[in-house]
Design a protein around this motif. Structure first.
Motif, PDB file in Angstrom:
ATOM      1  N   ASN A  27       0.807  -1.219   0.000  1.00  0.00           N
ATOM      2  CA  ASN A  27       0.000   0.000   0.000  1.00  0.00           C
ATOM      3  C   ASN A  27       0.847   1.279   0.000  1.00  0.00           C
ATOM      4  OD1 ASN A  27      -2.650   1.173   0.083  1.00  0.00           O
ATOM      5  ND2 ASN A  27      -2.380   1.575   2.258  1.00  0.00           N
ATOM      6  N   VAL A  28       2.111   1.180   0.362  1.00  0.00           N
ATOM      7  CA  VAL A  28       2.972   2.354   0.505  1.00  0.00           C
ATOM      8  C   VAL A  28       3.013   3.223  -0.758  1.00  0.00           C
ATOM      9  CG1 VAL A  28       5.379   3.109   0.818  1.00  0.00           C
ATOM     10  CG2 VAL A  28       4.354   1.477   2.409  1.00  0.00           C
ATOM     11  N   PRO A  29       3.183   2.687  -1.961  1.00  0.00           N
ATOM     12  CA  PRO A  29       3.235   3.576  -3.133  1.00  0.00           C
ATOM     13  C   PRO A  29       1.983   4.453  -3.291  1.00  0.00           C
ATOM     14  CG  PRO A  29       4.060   1.416  -3.719  1.00  0.00           C
ATOM     15  CD  PRO A  29       3.463   1.290  -2.338  1.00  0.00           C
ATOM     16  N   ALA A  30       0.818   3.903  -2.992  1.00  0.00           N
ATOM     17  CA  ALA A  30      -0.410   4.697  -3.092  1.00  0.00           C
ATOM     18  C   ALA A  30      -0.416   5.817  -2.052  1.00  0.00           C
ATOM     19  CB  ALA A  30      -1.633   3.799  -2.912  1.00  0.00           C
ATOM     20  N   VAL A  31       0.088   5.530  -0.859  1.00  0.00           N
ATOM     21  CA  VAL A  31       0.129   6.553   0.187  1.00  0.00           C
ATOM     22  C   VAL A  31       1.134   7.640  -0.170  1.00  0.00           C
ATOM     23  CG1 VAL A  31       0.622   7.013   2.620  1.00  0.00           C
ATOM     24  CG2 VAL A  31      -0.618   4.939   1.970  1.00  0.00           C
ATOM     25  N   LEU A  32       2.318   7.253  -0.619  1.00  0.00           N
ATOM     26  CA  LEU A  32       3.330   8.250  -0.976  1.00  0.00           C
ATOM     27  C   LEU A  32       2.884   9.146  -2.128  1.00  0.00           C
ATOM     28  CD1 LEU A  32       6.592   6.129  -0.630  1.00  0.00           C
ATOM     29  CD2 LEU A  32       5.743   7.911   0.936  1.00  0.00           C
ATOM     30  N   ALA A  33       1.961   8.669  -2.959  1.00  0.00           N
ATOM     31  CA  ALA A  33       1.443   9.462  -4.078  1.00  0.00           C
ATOM     32  C   ALA A  33       0.361  10.453  -3.644  1.00  0.00           C
ATOM     33  CB  ALA A  33       0.894   8.533  -5.157  1.00  0.00           C
ATOM     34  N   GLU A  34      -0.111  10.351  -2.413  1.00  0.00           N
ATOM     35  CA  GLU A  34      -1.161  11.249  -1.932  1.00  0.00           C
ATOM     36  C   GLU A  34      -0.642  12.674  -1.800  1.00  0.00           C
ATOM     37  OE1 GLU A  34      -3.435   9.989   1.544  1.00  0.00           O
ATOM     38  OE2 GLU A  34      -2.679   7.962   1.205  1.00  0.00           O
ATOM     39  N   ASP A  35      -1.520  13.643  -2.089  1.00  0.00           N
ATOM     40  CA  ASP A  35      -1.177  15.047  -1.858  1.00  0.00           C
ATOM     41  C   ASP A  35      -0.904  15.264  -0.380  1.00  0.00           C
ATOM     42  OD1 ASP A  35      -1.474  15.791  -4.515  1.00  0.00           O
ATOM     43  OD2 ASP A  35      -3.566  16.419  -4.259  1.00  0.00           O
ATOM     44  N   GLY A  36       0.225  15.869  -0.079  1.00  0.00           N
ATOM     45  CA  GLY A  36       0.553  16.208   1.297  1.00  0.00           C
ATOM     46  C   GLY A  36       1.328  15.157   2.061  1.00  0.00           C
ATOM     47  N   CYS A  37       1.572  13.999   1.456  1.00  0.00           N
ATOM     48  CA  CYS A  37       2.370  12.985   2.138  1.00  0.00           C
ATOM     49  C   CYS A  37       3.851  13.318   1.974  1.00  0.00           C
ATOM     50  CB  CYS A  37       2.089  11.588   1.585  1.00  0.00           C
ATOM     51  SG  CYS A  37       3.050  10.305   2.442  1.00  0.00           S
ATOM     52  N   ILE A  38       4.531  13.499   3.082  1.00  0.00           N
ATOM     53  CA  ILE A  38       5.955  13.823   3.065  1.00  0.00           C
ATOM     54  C   ILE A  38       6.786  12.578   3.374  1.00  0.00           C
ATOM     55  CG2 ILE A  38       7.753  15.228   4.163  1.00  0.00           C
ATOM     56  CD1 ILE A  38       5.455  17.305   4.724  1.00  0.00           C
ATOM     57  N   ALA A  39       6.317  11.761   4.301  1.00  0.00           N
ATOM     58  CA  ALA A  39       7.036  10.538   4.675  1.00  0.00           C
ATOM     59  C   ALA A  39       6.041   9.523   5.200  1.00  0.00           C
ATOM     60  CB  ALA A  39       8.085  10.839   5.737  1.00  0.00           C
ATOM     61  N   TYR A  40       6.323   8.235   4.917  1.00  0.00           N
ATOM     62  CA  TYR A  40       5.427   7.160   5.346  1.00  0.00           C
ATOM     63  C   TYR A  40       6.200   5.856   5.279  1.00  0.00           C
ATOM     64  CZ  TYR A  40       1.022   4.512   5.624  1.00  0.00           C
ATOM     65  OH  TYR A  40      -0.004   3.692   6.004  1.00  0.00           O
ATOM     66  N   GLU A  41       6.554   5.290   6.445  1.00  0.00           N
ATOM     67  CA  GLU A  41       7.276   4.019   6.437  1.00  0.00           C
ATOM     68  C   GLU A  41       7.051   3.254   7.729  1.00  0.00           C
ATOM     69  OE1 GLU A  41      11.603   4.036   6.404  1.00  0.00           O
ATOM     70  OE2 GLU A  41      11.616   5.913   7.502  1.00  0.00           O
ATOM     71  N   ALA A  42       7.117   1.952   7.621  1.00  0.00           N
ATOM     72  CA  ALA A  42       7.017   1.074   8.773  1.00  0.00           C
ATOM     73  C   ALA A  42       8.410   0.851   9.349  1.00  0.00           C
ATOM     74  CB  ALA A  42       6.396  -0.261   8.372  1.00  0.00           C
ATOM     75  N   THR A  43       8.480   0.791  10.675  1.00  0.00           N
ATOM     76  CA  THR A  43       9.743   0.548  11.359  1.00  0.00           C
ATOM     77  C   THR A  43       9.533  -0.529  12.420  1.00  0.00           C
ATOM     78  OG1 THR A  43       9.333   2.275  13.012  1.00  0.00           O
ATOM     79  CG2 THR A  43      10.506   2.934  11.004  1.00  0.00           C
ATOM     80  N   ILE A  44      10.606  -1.252  12.719  1.00  0.00           N
ATOM     81  CA  ILE A  44      10.575  -2.273  13.773  1.00  0.00           C
ATOM     82  C   ILE A  44      11.772  -2.036  14.695  1.00  0.00           C
ATOM     83  CG2 ILE A  44       9.347  -3.972  12.362  1.00  0.00           C
ATOM     84  CD1 ILE A  44      12.066  -5.385  11.910  1.00  0.00           C
ATOM     85  N   ASP A  45      11.767  -2.744  15.816  1.00  0.00           N
ATOM     86  CA  ASP A  45      12.881  -2.627  16.755  1.00  0.00           C
ATOM     87  C   ASP A  45      14.212  -2.882  16.054  1.00  0.00           C
ATOM     88  OD1 ASP A  45      11.308  -2.200  19.090  1.00  0.00           O
ATOM     89  OD2 ASP A  45      10.956  -4.362  19.271  1.00  0.00           O
ATOM     90  N   THR A  46      15.195  -2.055  16.368  1.00  0.00           N
ATOM     91  CA  THR A  46      16.550  -2.267  15.877  1.00  0.00           C
ATOM     92  C   THR A  46      17.216  -3.320  16.747  1.00  0.00           C
ATOM     93  OG1 THR A  46      16.714   0.010  15.103  1.00  0.00           O
ATOM     94  CG2 THR A  46      18.796  -1.150  15.493  1.00  0.00           C
ATOM     95  N   GLU A  47      17.795  -4.317  16.100  1.00  0.00           N
ATOM     96  CA  GLU A  47      18.482  -5.370  16.852  1.00  0.00           C
ATOM     97  C   GLU A  47      19.737  -4.829  17.503  1.00  0.00           C
ATOM     98  OE1 GLU A  47      19.162  -9.054  14.806  1.00  0.00           O
ATOM     99  OE2 GLU A  47      17.262  -8.885  13.708  1.00  0.00           O
ATOM    100  N   ASN A  48      20.026  -5.345  18.672  1.00  0.00           N
ATOM    101  CA  ASN A  48      21.261  -5.020  19.387  1.00  0.00           C
ATOM    102  C   ASN A  48      21.418  -3.531  19.666  1.00  0.00           C
ATOM    103  OD1 ASN A  48      22.025  -7.800  19.259  1.00  0.00           O
ATOM    104  ND2 ASN A  48      22.694  -7.448  17.155  1.00  0.00           N
ATOM    105  N   ALA A  49      20.306  -2.849  19.950  1.00  0.00           N
ATOM    106  CA  ALA A  49      20.376  -1.416  20.239  1.00  0.00           C
ATOM    107  C   ALA A  49      20.870  -1.133  21.648  1.00  0.00           C
ATOM    108  CB  ALA A  49      19.016  -0.764  20.014  1.00  0.00           C
ATOM    109  N   GLY A  50      20.914  -2.155  22.460  1.00  0.00           N
ATOM    110  CA  GLY A  50      21.466  -1.978  23.794  1.00  0.00           C
ATOM    111  C   GLY A  50      20.442  -1.544  24.827  1.00  0.00           C
ATOM    112  N   PRO A  51      20.944  -1.211  26.012  1.00  0.00           N
ATOM    113  CA  PRO A  51      20.056  -0.938  27.146  1.00  0.00           C
ATOM    114  C   PRO A  51      19.251   0.356  27.023  1.00  0.00           C
ATOM    115  CG  PRO A  51      22.333  -0.539  27.761  1.00  0.00           C
ATOM    116  CD  PRO A  51      22.349  -1.163  26.384  1.00  0.00           C
ATOM    117  N   MET A  52      19.601   1.232  26.102  1.00  0.00           N
ATOM    118  CA  MET A  52      18.840   2.481  25.985  1.00  0.00           C
ATOM    119  C   MET A  52      17.495   2.269  25.295  1.00  0.00           C
ATOM    120  SD  MET A  52      20.715   4.630  22.980  1.00  0.00           S
ATOM    121  CE  MET A  52      22.036   3.715  22.236  1.00  0.00           C
ATOM    122  N   GLN A  53      17.304   1.114  24.683  1.00  0.00           N
ATOM    123  CA  GLN A  53      16.092   0.862  23.911  1.00  0.00           C
ATOM    124  C   GLN A  53      15.000   0.207  24.749  1.00  0.00           C
ATOM    125  OE1 GLN A  53      16.588  -1.103  20.155  1.00  0.00           O
ATOM    126  NE2 GLN A  53      14.511  -1.860  20.122  1.00  0.00           N
TER     127      GLN A  53
END
Length: 104
Positions: A27-53
């Motif tokens: 679905n991301v390409p359709a969202v990025l094509a919308e008027d006013g969309c500047i950024a749109y992405e899915a993110t997950i936990d970064t592995e081995n980020a350490g105790p600050m995460q």
């Protein structure tokens, strides 16, 4: 008009995150094509980020969005492709929290 940022925290039913992300990414390409969309992405936990995460866990992903205005975000939420995405994933979701934020 001021930009808005969105953090959408999506928790799937156990073991369903990959299936939901596959539909999300299709679905991301359709969202990025919308008027006013500047950024749109899915993110997950970064592995081995350490105790600050503080991890979300293996069934959660966070959608990071930036929109030119609340009107653009509203149009996005009511778009046909988002309605279809919601219908295709609703039975795979355990929870979702949408945070709409403004820059200071």
């Amino acid at each position: 008009m001021s930009t808005v940022h969105v953090l959408a925290i999506i928790t799937t039913k156990p073991g369903r995150r990959d299936a939901v992300l596959e539909l999300f990414n299709a679905n991301v390409p359709a969202v990025l094509a919308e008027d006013g969309c500047i950024a749109y992405e899915a993110t997950i936990d970064t592995e081995n980020a350490g105790p600050m995460q503080t991890e979300f866990g293996s069934d959660t992903f966070v959608v990071v969005e930036k929109w030119a205005s609340m009107a653009a975000l509203g149009a996005h939420a009511n778009s046909d492709h988002m309605k279809a995405y919601g219908a295709s994933t609703k039975d795979m979701l355990a929870d979702r929290a949408i945070h709409i934020l403004s820059p200071v």
